[in-house]
Scaffold this motif. Structure first.
Motif, mmCIF file in Angstrom:
data_model
loop_
_atom_site.group_PDB
_atom_site.id
_atom_site.type_symbol
_atom_site.label_atom_id
_atom_site.label_comp_id
_atom_site.label_asym_id
_atom_site.label_seq_id
_atom_site.Cartn_x
_atom_site.Cartn_y
_atom_site.Cartn_z
ATOM 1 N N GLU A 7 -10.578 -28.035 -58.406
ATOM 2 C CA GLU A 7 -10.021 -27.026 -57.508
ATOM 3 C C GLU A 7 -10.948 -26.782 -56.317
ATOM 4 O O GLU A 7 -10.484 -26.542 -55.194
ATOM 5 N N THR A 8 -12.250 -26.871 -56.540
ATOM 6 C CA THR A 8 -13.211 -26.692 -55.446
ATOM 7 C C THR A 8 -13.041 -27.784 -54.387
ATOM 8 O O THR A 8 -13.051 -27.509 -53.177
ATOM 9 N N VAL A 9 -12.852 -29.025 -54.838
ATOM 10 C CA VAL A 9 -12.636 -30.130 -53.891
ATOM 11 C C VAL A 9 -11.343 -29.897 -53.112
ATOM 12 O O VAL A 9 -11.292 -30.068 -51.884
ATOM 13 N N LEU A 10 -10.290 -29.504 -53.836
ATOM 14 C CA LEU A 10 -8.995 -29.289 -53.176
ATOM 15 C C LEU A 10 -9.054 -28.119 -52.189
ATOM 16 O O LEU A 10 -8.416 -28.152 -51.141
ATOM 17 N N ARG A 11 -9.795 -27.059 -52.541
ATOM 18 C CA ARG A 11 -9.841 -25.868 -51.687
ATOM 19 C C ARG A 11 -10.779 -26.035 -50.498
ATOM 20 O O ARG A 11 -10.430 -25.723 -49.364
ATOM 21 N N GLY A 58 -7.758 -18.121 -45.096
ATOM 22 C CA GLY A 58 -7.228 -18.317 -43.736
ATOM 23 C C GLY A 58 -6.048 -17.416 -43.483
ATOM 24 O O GLY A 58 -6.090 -16.204 -43.706
ATOM 25 N N ASN A 59 -4.955 -18.005 -43.054
ATOM 26 C CA ASN A 59 -3.750 -17.234 -42.737
ATOM 27 C C ASN A 59 -2.804 -17.132 -43.929
ATOM 28 O O ASN A 59 -1.622 -16.804 -43.769
ATOM 29 N N GLY A 81 -6.683 -5.807 -39.782
ATOM 30 C CA GLY A 81 -7.093 -7.174 -40.119
ATOM 31 C C GLY A 81 -7.487 -7.361 -41.566
ATOM 32 O O GLY A 81 -7.922 -8.441 -41.969
ATOM 33 N N ARG A 82 -7.342 -6.293 -42.381
ATOM 34 C CA ARG A 82 -7.699 -6.410 -43.786
ATOM 35 C C ARG A 82 -6.545 -7.024 -44.568
ATOM 36 O O ARG A 82 -5.378 -6.763 -44.264
ATOM 37 N N VAL A 83 -6.885 -7.809 -45.589
ATOM 38 C CA VAL A 83 -5.853 -8.433 -46.411
ATOM 39 C C VAL A 83 -5.133 -7.372 -47.216
ATOM 40 O O VAL A 83 -5.760 -6.498 -47.818
ATOM 41 N N ALA A 116 -7.949 -16.531 -52.799
ATOM 42 C CA ALA A 116 -8.455 -17.293 -51.654
ATOM 43 C C ALA A 116 -9.646 -18.163 -52.026
ATOM 44 O O ALA A 116 -10.109 -18.957 -51.219
ATOM 45 N N TYR A 117 -10.136 -17.999 -53.235
ATOM 46 C CA TYR A 117 -11.326 -18.716 -53.697
ATOM 47 C C TYR A 117 -11.021 -19.272 -55.093
ATOM 48 O O TYR A 117 -10.008 -18.930 -55.714
#
Length: 385
Positions: free
Chosen positions: A298-302, A337-338, A346-348, A376-377
């Protein structure tokens, strides 16, 4: 820390620190979680061989399914231990070890098993090896506990049959195995229940009842108010004929095989307990190796290549885990990102139902499974119970 322990594996790019340094990135993760909400330890992940993007996407899906299988197997073995130890939580906890260490200690000092699962092998081979090892554990435990259940059932049946007369009750408590001819190629001992009123008739005629009855072999084993039990030896060739003639005379041949059921039950119980203890630990080891691969893929993909990331193991509980997760979402949402909706500052926003629906439909989530919450992570949580 009250309540059951909850663990989180969190992978973040080193770019979360201004210097791109791994130690500083881990320190940033610690400050985000805060000591009040959990302890953060570095979690070592080897550099595995990376294949194509299509292969990684498929492997992410395979690993999600394999992790579910790992959880299922570990839970089943845990249930089996609970059954063997009759729900004694203290004794159960003593059996739940990994390499003779508590699971928490194993996690804190986790190192990839490079001997059994060589990191230089393709990811597909590693996943296949882990799947096969998990299947072996599942099958071994299933077979042993099925055997134990059968022996326990036999013991229960035997105990229920302690009452009644010699024609119906279990003969195990009353027959000395020394009376039986055992392991003979030619001879066999029969147990025959005779009404006590016909005891003299039996002794007078049993030798001529069929061919090849051993003369003077009749031994009175025991008796009750109605019946007398005799042991008689014949040649195996004529065993069926002897039993048939006994039935014609209204005497009852009893099928009997000497088995020390109580001792066998204790023996199989011990075997099942040892197997359960060993395989619970091995199941947890496989599970953590699968999680390690999930984090890597998942780290590689993200975050893409080159791989510059840090992985932390967070130890917390259910209540504090929610606060730790909220801190992570608040601090690292920009990594998406978006992908997230934002408020006027601007806060999620805390919840984006449209995004969740789209991610679920696409089978994408922080946990890699269908319908999982998207973060997001790279994030996985689990409990080892």
């Amino acid at each position: 820390m009250s309540g059951p322990t909850k663990y989180m594996l969190v992978s973040l790019p080193t770019s979360i620190s201004p210097s791109n340094d791994k130690d500083e990135a881990l320190a940033a993760l610690r400050s985000t979680i805060t000591n009040d909400n959990g302890a953060v330890l570095p979690f070592k992940i080897p550099e595995f061989k990376i294949g194509t993007l299509d292969a990684l996407v498929q492997q992410a899906d395979d690993l999600a399914k394999l992790e579910n299988a790992c959880q299922g197997v570990v839970a089943k073995v845990g249930d089996s231990l609970r059954s063997l130890l009759e729900g004694d939580e203290e004794k159960i906890a003593q059996q739940k070890t990994v390499n003779d260490k508590p699971a928490d200690q194993y996690l804190r000092s986790f190192n990839w098993n490079r001997v059994k699962y060589r990191a230089d092998k393709p990811l597909a081979e590693l996943i296949d090896s882990l799947q096969k090892d998990l299947a072996i554990i599942d099958n071994d435990v299933k077979a042993k506990f099925t055997q134990y259940s059968q022996v326990k059932t036999n013991l229960t049946t035997l105990q229920r049959r302690q009452t009644g007369n010699l024609a119906t009750k279990s003969l195990t408590p009353v027959v000395d195995p020394k009376l039986l001819v055992q392991d003979s190629e030619y001879l066999e001992t029969h147990l025959v229940v005779v009404p006590t009123n016909y005891k003299k008739d039996f002794l007078r005629s049993y030798e001529t009842l069929s061919q090849m009855v051993v003369p003077r072999s009749a031994v009175e084993v025991t008796h009750d108010e109605e019946f007398t039990l005799f042991a008689v030896t014949t040649f195996k060739k004529y065993s069926a004929d002897f039993q048939h003639k006994c039935r014609e005379m209204k005497w009852t041949p009893r099928d009997y095989k000497y088995v020390r059921v109580g001792r066998e039950e204790r023996k199989v119980w011990g075997e099942a307990l040892r197997l359960g203890r060993t395989h619970w630990g091995e199941g947890v080891m496989i599970w953590i190796h699968v999680l390690t691969l999930r984090v890597f893929v998942e780290t590689v993909l993200r975050y893409g290549l080159p791989l510059d990331f840090v992985c932390g193991l967070v130890k917390t509980n259910q209540k504090l885990g929610k606060k730790a997760k909220a801190n992570l979402d608040s601090t690292y949402s920009y990594l998406g990102g978006n992908a997230f909706g934002r408020d006027h500052k601007g806060r999620v926003t805390k919840d984006d139902s449209a995004l969740s629906s789209e991610m679920a439909a696409a089978g994408v989530g922080a946990h890699g499974g269908e319908g999982s919450e998207y973060t997001a992570y790279v994030y996985y949580d689990f409990e080892i119970i």
